[in-house]
Write an enzyme that holds these catalytic residues in place. Sequence first.
Site, mmCIF file in Angstrom:
data_model
loop_
_atom_site.group_PDB
_atom_site.id
_atom_site.type_symbol
_atom_site.label_atom_id
_atom_site.label_comp_id
_atom_site.label_asym_id
_atom_site.label_seq_id
_atom_site.Cartn_x
_atom_site.Cartn_y
_atom_site.Cartn_z
ATOM 1 N N GLY A 23 31.680 -40.499 14.341
ATOM 2 C CA GLY A 23 30.637 -39.560 13.950
ATOM 3 C C GLY A 23 30.483 -39.487 12.451
ATOM 4 O O GLY A 23 31.381 -39.863 11.686
ATOM 5 N N GLU A 47 42.461 -41.422 9.190
ATOM 6 C CA GLU A 47 42.301 -42.394 8.114
ATOM 7 C C GLU A 47 42.677 -41.774 6.771
ATOM 8 O O GLU A 47 42.199 -40.703 6.414
ATOM 9 C CB GLU A 47 40.852 -42.886 8.068
ATOM 10 C CG GLU A 47 40.626 -43.995 7.072
ATOM 11 C CD GLU A 47 39.221 -44.560 7.154
ATOM 12 O OE1 GLU A 47 39.082 -45.785 7.275
ATOM 13 O OE2 GLU A 47 38.256 -43.775 7.105
ATOM 14 N N ASP A 94 40.761 -40.989 14.599
ATOM 15 C CA ASP A 94 39.622 -40.423 13.882
ATOM 16 C C ASP A 94 39.020 -41.512 13.000
ATOM 17 O O ASP A 94 39.599 -41.887 11.990
ATOM 18 C CB ASP A 94 40.109 -39.234 13.040
ATOM 19 C CG ASP A 94 39.040 -38.645 12.139
ATOM 20 O OD1 ASP A 94 37.914 -39.177 12.115
ATOM 21 O OD2 ASP A 94 39.338 -37.660 11.452
ATOM 22 N N GLU A 161 32.344 -33.663 -1.578
ATOM 23 C CA GLU A 161 31.290 -33.819 -0.579
ATOM 24 C C GLU A 161 30.042 -32.999 -0.891
ATOM 25 O O GLU A 161 28.991 -33.225 -0.294
ATOM 26 C CB GLU A 161 31.803 -33.396 0.805
ATOM 27 C CG GLU A 161 32.838 -34.335 1.406
ATOM 28 C CD GLU A 161 33.295 -33.889 2.784
ATOM 29 O OE1 GLU A 161 33.870 -34.714 3.501
ATOM 30 O OE2 GLU A 161 33.073 -32.707 3.137
#
Length: 227
Positions: A23, A47, A94, A161
């Site tokens: 996703g 990760e 993930d 982000e």
Amino acid sequence: MIADFILYLCAIKSKTMHIAVAGNIGSGKSTLTQLLAKHYGWEARFEAVDHNPYLEDYYRDIYRWSFNLEVFFLKERFRDLIDIAKADHTIIQDRTIYEGVYVFMENNKAMGHLSDRDYETFMELFDQMMTVVRVPDLMIYLRASVPHLVGNIQKRGRDYEQSIQLEYLQNLNERYDDFIYHKYPGKVMTVEKDQLDYLNNPKDLAQIIDRIDSNLFGLFSPLTSNT
């Protein structure tokens, strides 16, 4: 019903599998990975993006360091696949090597950050790697709209982000759909994420678990279609 439940427990304990959660940024992959690992007793694997030694150079000179960055990620993700293949227990992952290539690396190429020569070399290396590994037993695709992604990104408040542009997220969404529905060769269970809050609503999590049980063990009926 009791017999089905006993078969369900036996299947979970006896079968070693590789489950993947895919996703876009902010879709809730890590949260769902943790919840499912706890529910099923699986090992969760995440990760380690921050450990890439090319990250700082990449952000200083994207064109110069894109190939190095992508090859390092490819190497790390391939090593994860080898480790997962050797495991004697089920692992839920993930993000996978496939997303790294078909979504993020392809996006880097489309933005002009990779030369044609580097791209072809990278894809040849990836294709060779794929001859010695198998796809996950199930990939759970968290499909979310850009407003939903932005809300989650703002909520979790990671500084690096906050500058992500809406166009970038939309572009990744389109690449995810293309990857999942046209390029990925394995089994996929799509979860439409916008209306779900599986962290705070047990019924939402139970709905996903029912669908996973149906896909992996052939038990119970999924509440929504597997497309």
